[in-house]
Design a protein around this motif. Structure first.
Motif, PDB file in Angstrom:
ATOM      1  N   ASN A  61       0.804  -1.341   0.156  1.00  0.00           N
ATOM      2  CA  ASN A  61      -0.216  -0.181  -0.201  1.00  0.00           C
ATOM      3  C   ASN A  61       0.722   1.324  -0.040  1.00  0.00           C
ATOM      4  N   ALA A  62       1.992   1.146  -0.094  1.00  0.00           N
ATOM      5  CA  ALA A  62       3.081   2.456   0.016  1.00  0.00           C
ATOM      6  C   ALA A  62       4.210   2.029  -0.908  1.00  0.00           C
ATOM      7  N   GLN A  63       4.835   3.142  -1.528  1.00  0.00           N
ATOM      8  CA  GLN A  63       5.887   2.982  -2.075  1.00  0.00           C
ATOM      9  C   GLN A  63       6.794   4.349  -1.596  1.00  0.00           C
ATOM     10  N   PHE A  64       8.139   4.185  -1.682  1.00  0.00           N
ATOM     11  CA  PHE A  64       9.324   4.816  -1.314  1.00  0.00           C
ATOM     12  C   PHE A  64      10.282   5.289  -2.189  1.00  0.00           C
ATOM     13  N   ILE A  65      10.386   6.528  -2.685  1.00  0.00           N
ATOM     14  CA  ILE A  65      11.116   6.792  -3.739  1.00  0.00           C
ATOM     15  C   ILE A  65      11.757   8.235  -3.324  1.00  0.00           C
ATOM     16  N   LEU A  66      13.071   8.286  -3.890  1.00  0.00           N
ATOM     17  CA  LEU A  66      13.894   9.634  -3.859  1.00  0.00           C
ATOM     18  C   LEU A  66      14.151  10.090  -5.067  1.00  0.00           C
ATOM     19  N   ASN A  67      13.672  11.286  -5.513  1.00  0.00           N
ATOM     20  CA  ASN A  67      13.856  11.711  -6.928  1.00  0.00           C
ATOM     21  C   ASN A  67      14.816  12.945  -6.867  1.00  0.00           C
ATOM     22  N   ALA A  68      15.658  13.064  -7.991  1.00  0.00           N
ATOM     23  CA  ALA A  68      16.353  14.399  -8.174  1.00  0.00           C
ATOM     24  C   ALA A  68      15.922  14.798  -9.587  1.00  0.00           C
ATOM     25  N   ARG A  69      15.196  16.065  -9.493  1.00  0.00           N
ATOM     26  CA  ARG A  69      14.825  16.468 -10.975  1.00  0.00           C
ATOM     27  C   ARG A  69      15.937  17.561 -11.375  1.00  0.00           C
ATOM     28  N   TRP A  81      -3.370   6.474  -6.261  1.00  0.00           N
ATOM     29  CA  TRP A  81      -2.313   6.846  -5.127  1.00  0.00           C
ATOM     30  C   TRP A  81      -2.216   8.184  -4.928  1.00  0.00           C
ATOM     31  N   ASP A  82      -2.040   8.729  -3.542  1.00  0.00           N
ATOM     32  CA  ASP A  82      -1.732   9.956  -3.132  1.00  0.00           C
ATOM     33  C   ASP A  82      -0.148  10.139  -3.036  1.00  0.00           C
ATOM     34  N   ASP A  83       0.365  11.079  -3.474  1.00  0.00           N
ATOM     35  CA  ASP A  83       1.904  11.479  -3.400  1.00  0.00           C
ATOM     36  C   ASP A  83       2.043  12.389  -2.145  1.00  0.00           C
ATOM     37  N   VAL A  84       3.017  12.056  -1.583  1.00  0.00           N
ATOM     38  CA  VAL A  84       3.525  13.028  -0.427  1.00  0.00           C
ATOM     39  C   VAL A  84       5.036  13.336  -0.773  1.00  0.00           C
ATOM     40  N   LEU A  85       5.176  14.645  -0.962  1.00  0.00           N
ATOM     41  CA  LEU A  85       6.629  15.114  -1.363  1.00  0.00           C
ATOM     42  C   LEU A  85       7.255  15.736  -0.133  1.00  0.00           C
ATOM     43  N   ARG A 131       1.288  17.565  -0.575  1.00  0.00           N
ATOM     44  CA  ARG A 131       0.325  16.296  -0.867  1.00  0.00           C
ATOM     45  C   ARG A 131      -0.268  16.256  -1.951  1.00  0.00           C
ATOM     46  N   VAL A 132      -0.164  15.425  -2.975  1.00  0.00           N
ATOM     47  CA  VAL A 132      -1.018  15.328  -4.206  1.00  0.00           C
ATOM     48  C   VAL A 132      -2.007  14.257  -4.290  1.00  0.00           C
ATOM     49  N   PRO A 133      -3.408  14.681  -3.977  1.00  0.00           N
ATOM     50  CA  PRO A 133      -4.353  13.398  -4.057  1.00  0.00           C
ATOM     51  C   PRO A 133      -4.366  12.557  -5.236  1.00  0.00           C
ATOM     52  N   ALA A 134      -4.827  11.651  -5.181  1.00  0.00           N
ATOM     53  CA  ALA A 134      -5.184  10.547  -6.570  1.00  0.00           C
ATOM     54  C   ALA A 134      -6.053  11.355  -7.369  1.00  0.00           C
ATOM     55  N   ALA A 146      20.581  23.828  -9.822  1.00  0.00           N
ATOM     56  CA  ALA A 146      20.750  22.616  -8.969  1.00  0.00           C
ATOM     57  C   ALA A 146      19.447  21.955  -9.007  1.00  0.00           C
ATOM     58  N   PRO A 147      19.668  20.624  -9.010  1.00  0.00           N
ATOM     59  CA  PRO A 147      18.383  19.801  -8.839  1.00  0.00           C
ATOM     60  C   PRO A 147      17.692  20.224  -7.663  1.00  0.00           C
ATOM     61  N   VAL A 148      16.130  19.789  -7.852  1.00  0.00           N
ATOM     62  CA  VAL A 148      15.442  19.706  -6.703  1.00  0.00           C
ATOM     63  C   VAL A 148      15.285  18.432  -6.349  1.00  0.00           C
ATOM     64  N   ILE A 149      15.757  18.080  -4.981  1.00  0.00           N
ATOM     65  CA  ILE A 149      15.527  16.611  -4.570  1.00  0.00           C
ATOM     66  C   ILE A 149      14.565  16.302  -3.532  1.00  0.00           C
ATOM     67  N   TYR A 150      13.867  15.567  -3.460  1.00  0.00           N
ATOM     68  CA  TYR A 150      12.820  15.084  -2.601  1.00  0.00           C
ATOM     69  C   TYR A 150      12.325  13.853  -2.655  1.00  0.00           C
ATOM     70  N   LEU A 151      11.964  13.529  -1.414  1.00  0.00           N
ATOM     71  CA  LEU A 151      11.206  12.157  -1.123  1.00  0.00           C
ATOM     72  C   LEU A 151       9.735  12.092  -1.438  1.00  0.00           C
ATOM     73  N   VAL A 152       9.252  10.965  -2.119  1.00  0.00           N
ATOM     74  CA  VAL A 152       7.868  10.589  -2.303  1.00  0.00           C
ATOM     75  C   VAL A 152       7.524   9.256  -1.647  1.00  0.00           C
ATOM     76  N   VAL A 153       6.426   9.846  -0.875  1.00  0.00           N
ATOM     77  CA  VAL A 153       5.850   8.509  -0.220  1.00  0.00           C
ATOM     78  C   VAL A 153       4.360   8.550  -1.247  1.00  0.00           C
ATOM     79  N   LYS A 154       4.404   7.316  -1.893  1.00  0.00           N
ATOM     80  CA  LYS A 154       3.212   7.043  -2.605  1.00  0.00           C
ATOM     81  C   LYS A 154       2.218   5.865  -1.703  1.00  0.00           C
ATOM     82  N   ASN A 155       1.064   6.656  -1.401  1.00  0.00           N
ATOM     83  CA  ASN A 155       0.240   5.727  -0.463  1.00  0.00           C
ATOM     84  C   ASN A 155      -1.038   5.290  -1.282  1.00  0.00           C
TER      85      ASN A 155
END
Length: 168
Positions: A61-69, A81-85, A131-134, A146-155
């Motif tokens: 029910n969740a995924q964990f991602i570290l993004n670098a844009r 899925w809801d995304d929490v950045l 939080r970005v809702p489904a 510089a890149p923007v680096i953020y954790l994403v928890v997809k629930n």
């Protein structure tokens, strides 16, 4: 409470210098430790990769991602899925909205698009949590060099979207 096997594994991993990713507990609790996140940040800085995906939760029910844009992400919209950045470093813009153009199916319940129609923007800075809702289309663009680096928890969303593309 740690079992002797868990402690032994942690000591072995620490001695070998390898990361432990998404530690799982018998109670269903998942954990991505700060050392794992720091190791992922190091990998991104050395390889200039776009990110690191940690293991999914035990229950799926969740995924964990570290993004670098380093440049703009694709527009994405997911129905279940809801995304929490959580912004770690850098500055960026989160574009979001309900309507997209140039959409294409990506996976079941997930879409990619060329652009968001009448997008709204949120400025992202270190320490922000968003939080970005489904069902809400979104894309992240870095600001500056510089890149923007953020954790994403997809629930998995408690209220999966049935609007727009999600109702199709």
């Amino acid at each position: 409470m740690s079992t002797p096997a868990t402690v032994a594994l942690a000591l072995l991993v620490t001695a070998l210098g390898a990361p432990v990713v998404a530690q799982a507990f018998s109670s269903g609790v998942d954990r991505v430790g700060v050392d794992d996140i720091d190791y992922a940040l190091h990998r991104i800085s050395v390889t200039e990769s776009r990110g690191v995906r940690f293991h999914s939760s035990q229950d799926g029910n969740a995924q964990f991602i570290l993004n670098a844009r380093f440049d703009a992400s694709e527009v994405e919209l997911h129905c279940g899925w809801d995304d929490v950045l959580i912004v770690r470093s850098g500055y960026g813009v989160l574009e979001h909205g309900a309507l997209v153009r140039g959409e294409r199916a990506y996976t079941r319940g997930e879409w990619r698009a060329r652009r968001i129609v009448e997008a709204e923007e949120v400025i992202l800075k270190p320490g922000d949590l968003v939080r970005v809702p489904a069902g809400v289309a979104h894309a992240v663009h870095p600001l500056g060099d510089a890149p923007v680096i953020y954790l994403v928890v997809k629930n998995r969303s408690a209220r999966p979207s049935t609007a727009g593309l999600c109702g199709a």
